[in-house]
Design a protein around this motif. Structure first.
Motif, PDB file in Angstrom:
ATOM      1  N   LYS A 382       0.825  -1.201   0.000  1.00 26.88           N
ATOM      2  CA  LYS A 382       0.000   0.000   0.000  1.00 26.88           C
ATOM      3  C   LYS A 382       0.862   1.254   0.000  1.00 26.88           C
ATOM      4  O   LYS A 382       1.981   1.262   0.490  1.00 26.88           O
ATOM      5  CB  LYS A 382      -0.918   0.025   1.223  1.00 26.88           C
ATOM      6  N   ALA A 383       0.274   2.317  -0.551  1.00 24.17           N
ATOM      7  CA  ALA A 383       0.929   3.625  -0.471  1.00 24.17           C
ATOM      8  C   ALA A 383       0.637   4.225   0.900  1.00 24.17           C
ATOM      9  O   ALA A 383      -0.083   3.645   1.720  1.00 24.17           O
ATOM     10  CB  ALA A 383       0.411   4.533  -1.586  1.00 24.17           C
ATOM     11  N   LYS A 384       1.182   5.414   1.174  1.00 24.60           N
ATOM     12  CA  LYS A 384       1.061   6.026   2.491  1.00 24.60           C
ATOM     13  C   LYS A 384      -0.373   6.468   2.787  1.00 24.60           C
ATOM     14  O   LYS A 384      -1.084   6.922   1.902  1.00 24.60           O
ATOM     15  CB  LYS A 384       2.004   7.219   2.595  1.00 24.60           C
ATOM     16  N   ALA A 385      -0.768   6.354   4.050  1.00 22.83           N
ATOM     17  CA  ALA A 385      -2.088   6.797   4.501  1.00 22.83           C
ATOM     18  C   ALA A 385      -2.025   8.263   4.925  1.00 22.83           C
ATOM     19  O   ALA A 385      -0.961   8.891   4.913  1.00 22.83           O
ATOM     20  CB  ALA A 385      -2.547   5.928   5.668  1.00 22.83           C
ATOM     21  N   ILE A 386      -3.188   8.813   5.311  1.00 19.76           N
ATOM     22  CA  ILE A 386      -3.244  10.183   5.812  1.00 19.76           C
ATOM     23  C   ILE A 386      -2.423  10.289   7.099  1.00 19.76           C
ATOM     24  O   ILE A 386      -2.529   9.448   7.997  1.00 19.76           O
ATOM     25  CB  ILE A 386      -4.706  10.586   6.105  1.00 19.76           C
ATOM     26  N   ALA A 387      -1.585  11.313   7.183  1.00 21.78           N
ATOM     27  CA  ALA A 387      -0.782  11.513   8.397  1.00 21.78           C
ATOM     28  C   ALA A 387      -1.697  11.808   9.584  1.00 21.78           C
ATOM     29  O   ALA A 387      -2.758  12.418   9.434  1.00 21.78           O
ATOM     30  CB  ALA A 387       0.186  12.671   8.178  1.00 21.78           C
ATOM     31  N   LYS A 388      -1.282  11.366  10.770  1.00 26.17           N
ATOM     32  CA  LYS A 388      -2.117  11.548  11.960  1.00 26.17           C
ATOM     33  C   LYS A 388      -2.441  13.017  12.214  1.00 26.17           C
ATOM     34  O   LYS A 388      -3.553  13.362  12.630  1.00 26.17           O
ATOM     35  CB  LYS A 388      -1.408  10.955  13.183  1.00 26.17           C
TER      36      LYS A 388
END
Length: 426
Positions: A382-388
């Motif tokens: 997977k690519a990166k998720a939304i940053a916290k």
């Protein structure tokens, strides 16, 4: 008691004065000019006021050039050169059929201005000022509404999309959004369903087109996927799950759209040309000659050329771990050569039948740390998720869009049976 009424008659002097004709000097002059006194003259008709300028509009036709348009408007090449000499005048060098050119002319036929209209939203103008032409752009912003459609697949996704009043572009976008999780060639089943919330654009109350899908849901073999469109603080736009995980994987599941698998991954397959057992290290996708082939992920081309039975081949290295191979290509896209950088989804070549091939198709191989893997079943990173830190902003922006997929969201339903249509103003 008697009432007495006294009637006062005018004196002889008063009667004489009343009999004299009272003449207003200005009126007397007008009457004398007309030749008699006491008769009114009809006002002379006034000529209609001619407009200061006229507009002649020409529609660009196939084969037109700027000189032809100027001549049709009654102008000369000298007039054309005056406009071309202005700032951004070279924009008129690129003409497209269907666009319009409006010429503003003075009463004596002198060119005062020109407006080139691309569509109902975009145009640019040249206006005469002190014998020079100045350039300006006009851009209108359409009103946007969110419309919702849903459907159930009975035969194909495209047919279901058509029945749901979705155009082909929206159907393709829907497949692209969920294409990392669902193989729309192999995985689609009768009874699968979808919901789509997308933008509709209006100018002066008239619909002029569809925009982006803002939220979508797809149920495939009883498993439901949801996606929402989000633009992050840096202006990057992607589709995410409701929790903020990106829908995008590091690799496309298939590098060619809506093609059928003609030969699956099989390390013990009998070769159709050589007629002997030879490992089939990839997946073959049958497609028409010339069908675009896309890079499965971002990477660097390490080979582009002829390679034995593979025919024309492109090999892309994706970081240190992954490598993909595309074979039997008819031709390479311009710029695709060893050392070139490519982006996921970028067209790199076109389907053909070069090398040992019985017909046009794409042979696609996927490697992990040098070992070949089945492209259809390999687990994709997977690519990166939304940053916290950005998650609260994400949730605030996307929850109203996801709510459009909820039938209780308050929109007005407009359709029937398997297709449900709703519309809501933004």
């Amino acid at each position: 008691m008697a009432l007495a009424t006294t009637l006062m008659l005018p004196s002889k002097e008063t009667q004489a004065k009343r009999q004299q004709e009272i003449v207003i000097p200005a009126l007397a002059e007008a009457l004398e000019t007309s030749g008699h006194v006491g008769a009114a003259t009809a006002p002379e008709p006034t000529a209609p006021i001619e407009p200061e300028t006229i507009v002649r509009e020409e529609t660009v036709k196939s084969g037109d050039n700027l000189s032809l348009l100027f001549k049709r408007a009654g102008l000369t090449d000298r007039d054309m050169m005056e406009v071309l000499a202005a700032e951004n005048g070279k924009k008129l060098a690129a003409l497209y059929p269907g666009h319009t050119v409006a010429f503003t002319l003075s009463r004596d036929g002198k060119l005062e201005g020109l407006t080139y209209t691309k569509d109902r939203l975009t145009s640019f103008s040249f206006t005469r000022a002190d014998n020079l032409f100045t350039y300006s752009e006009q851009k209108r912003t359409p009103d946007v509404q969110i419309s919702t459609r849903s459907g159930v697949i009975t035969e194909s996704l495209f047919l279901a999309g058509k029945e749901a009043q979705l155009d082909d572009r929206l159907v393709m976008e829907l497949a692209s959004i969920f294409g990392w999780d669902i193989d729309f060639v192999l995985d689609i089943r009768q009874g699968d369903s979808f919901k789509v919330a997308y933008e509709e654009s209006y100018i002066d109350g008239e619909k002029i087109g569809n925009g982006n899908i803002v939220a979508a849901e797809f149920t495939n073999q009883n498993k439901t996927y949801r996606a929402v469109r989000y633009e992050d603080a840096n202006g990057n736009v992607q589709y995410y799950t409701p929790a903020g995980d990106t829908m995008r994987k590091e690799f496309l599941r298939t590098p060619i759209e809506f093609a059928r698998i003609s030969s699956p991954f099989n390390l013990k397959r009998k070769h159709p040309v050589l007629n002997k057992i030879r490992a089939h290290k990839g997946t073959d996708y049958a497609a028409a000659r010339g069908t675009p082939i896309k890079a499965a992920g971002d990477g660097k081309v390490i080979f582009a050329g002829r390679k034995g039975g593979y025919g024309n081949v492109v090999i892309i290295q994706h970081g240190q771990t992954y490598k993909t191979l595309y074979a039997h290509i008819s031709k390479f896209r311009k710029g695709i050569r060893a050392g070139a950088r490519v982006k996921q989804g970028q067209t790199i070549a076109y389907v053909g039948s070069t090398g040992l091939a019985t017909g046009p198709h794409l042979h696609y191989e996927f490697y992990v740390n040098g070992s070949v893997r089945n492209p259809v079943t390999v687990k994709l990173p997977k690519a990166k998720a939304i940053a916290k830190a950005e998650l609260p902003r994400f949730l605030n922006a996307t929850q109203p869009l996801l709510a459009e997929l909820d039938p209780t969201s308050g929109s007005t339903k407009l359709a029937d049976s398997h297709t449900i249509s709703t519309t809501k103003n933004l």
